[in-house]
Write a protein that holds these residues in place. Structure first.
Motif, short mmCIF file in Angstrom:
data_model
loop_
_atom_site.label_atom_id
_atom_site.label_comp_id
_atom_site.label_asym_id
_atom_site.label_seq_id
_atom_site.Cartn_x
_atom_site.Cartn_y
_atom_site.Cartn_z
N GLN A 151 28.00 45.94 28.27
CA GLN A 151 28.90 47.06 28.53
C GLN A 151 28.96 47.88 27.25
O GLN A 151 29.47 47.41 26.24
CB GLN A 151 30.29 46.55 28.91
CG GLN A 151 30.32 45.81 30.23
CD GLN A 151 31.69 45.28 30.57
OE1 GLN A 151 31.92 44.07 30.56
NE2 GLN A 151 32.61 46.18 30.87
N CYS A 176 27.58 49.44 33.02
CA CYS A 176 27.19 48.04 32.88
C CYS A 176 25.69 47.93 33.15
O CYS A 176 25.20 48.45 34.15
CB CYS A 176 27.96 47.16 33.85
SG CYS A 176 27.42 45.42 33.89
N TRP A 220 32.90 43.15 39.16
CA TRP A 220 33.78 43.78 38.18
C TRP A 220 35.13 43.08 38.27
O TRP A 220 35.71 42.98 39.36
CB TRP A 220 33.96 45.27 38.44
CG TRP A 220 32.84 46.10 37.91
CD1 TRP A 220 31.76 46.59 38.58
CD2 TRP A 220 32.69 46.57 36.56
NE1 TRP A 220 30.94 47.31 37.74
CE2 TRP A 220 31.50 47.31 36.49
CE3 TRP A 220 33.46 46.42 35.40
CZ2 TRP A 220 31.05 47.92 35.32
CZ3 TRP A 220 33.02 47.02 34.23
CH2 TRP A 220 31.82 47.76 34.20
N VAL A 268 31.00 51.20 43.37
CA VAL A 268 29.96 50.91 42.38
C VAL A 268 28.74 51.75 42.66
O VAL A 268 28.51 52.21 43.78
CB VAL A 268 29.58 49.41 42.36
CG1 VAL A 268 30.78 48.56 41.98
CG2 VAL A 268 28.97 48.97 43.68
N SER A 305 27.37 50.32 37.60
CA SER A 305 28.53 51.03 37.07
C SER A 305 29.68 51.01 38.06
O SER A 305 29.48 50.95 39.28
CB SER A 305 28.17 52.46 36.70
OG SER A 305 27.72 53.16 37.84
N CYS A 330 32.33 43.43 33.44
CA CYS A 330 31.22 43.32 34.36
C CYS A 330 30.68 41.90 34.26
O CYS A 330 30.65 41.32 33.16
CB CYS A 330 30.15 44.34 33.96
SG CYS A 330 28.66 44.34 34.96
#
Lengths: 114, 114
Positions: free
Chosen positions: B6, B23, B36, B66, B76, B92
């Protein structure tokens, strides 16, 4: 439902002393884990257990030991604490037979080794 | 070895804005899960969203979604209409299908400003 209970919530420990962090779950999960959380490093796995009677080493096992005498309890022992073991410790569990791979966490133990 | 990165240690946005947390991960495996987790000041670890690698459709949970790019190994998290209660550390995490170890990134501290 209690889920995972960790004790103590926080502890200050003198270097060289021993300490056992307790973890109990009431979900009958077969797998249990110990993680430590450090700033900038995230959570790192210390030890794990897939079922009662078995344990395995994680990413950072040195200085720690665990036992799994039954399904519910998974204590973590520091035999001779050092300042680098100052951290927040999380116990977690999951049902290996579950399809969603969800990990359940305790509320953590803040340990300071001086 | 599997790693999760990250790259944003801290982020802050205004309430009601949209924010994206990055991530990336590294693995040679094809079957895995991505997660997450949110950690508010209470220290509790809360699962926000989960993605199976074999699913092309991006996971969505209310305001959280995401962007999963398997070829780029990117995962992400987008938070829409951010709220003050979204202020937390966000981690993450990655788990190989059938493996024991959940690997975490370093975390991103997100602050939502009023």
């Amino acid at each position: 439902t209690a889920g995972i209970t960790q004790a103590p919530t926080s502890q200050i420990l003198a270097a060289g002393r021993s300490m056992t962090l307790r973890c109990t779950q009431d979900m009958r999960h077969n797998a249990m884990y110990w993680y430590r959380q450090d700033l900038g490093l995230g959570l790192r796995l210390i030890h794990y257990s897939n079922t009662a009677g078995t344990t395995g080493k994680g990413e950072v096992p040195d200085g720690y030991s665990v036992s799994r005498a039954n399904t519910d309890d998974f204590p973590l022992t520091l035999a001779s604490a050092v300042p680098s073991q100052t951290s927040v410790y999380f116990c977690a569990s999951r049902d290996l037979g579950s399809p969603n791979e969800k990990l359940f966490f305790g509320s953590g133990t803040q340990l300071s080794v001086l | 070895a599997q790693t999760v990165t990250q790259s944003q240690p801290e982020m802050s946005v205004q309430e009601a804005e949209t924010v994206t947390l990055s991530c990336t991960y590294d693995t040679s495996e094809s079957n895995y899960y991505l997660f997450w987790y949110k950690q508010p000041p209470s220290r509790q670890m809360i699962l926000v969203i989960r993605q199976e690698a074999y699913k092309q459709q991006n996971a969505t949970e209310n305001r959280f979604s995401v962007n999963f790019q398997k070829a780029a190994k990117s995962f992400s998290l987008k938070i829409s209409d951010s709220q003050l209660g979204d202020t937390a550390m966000y981690f993450c995490a990655f788990m190989i299908w059938g493996a024991q170890k959940l690997v975490f990134g370093q975390g991103t501290r997100l602050t939502i400003n009023p």
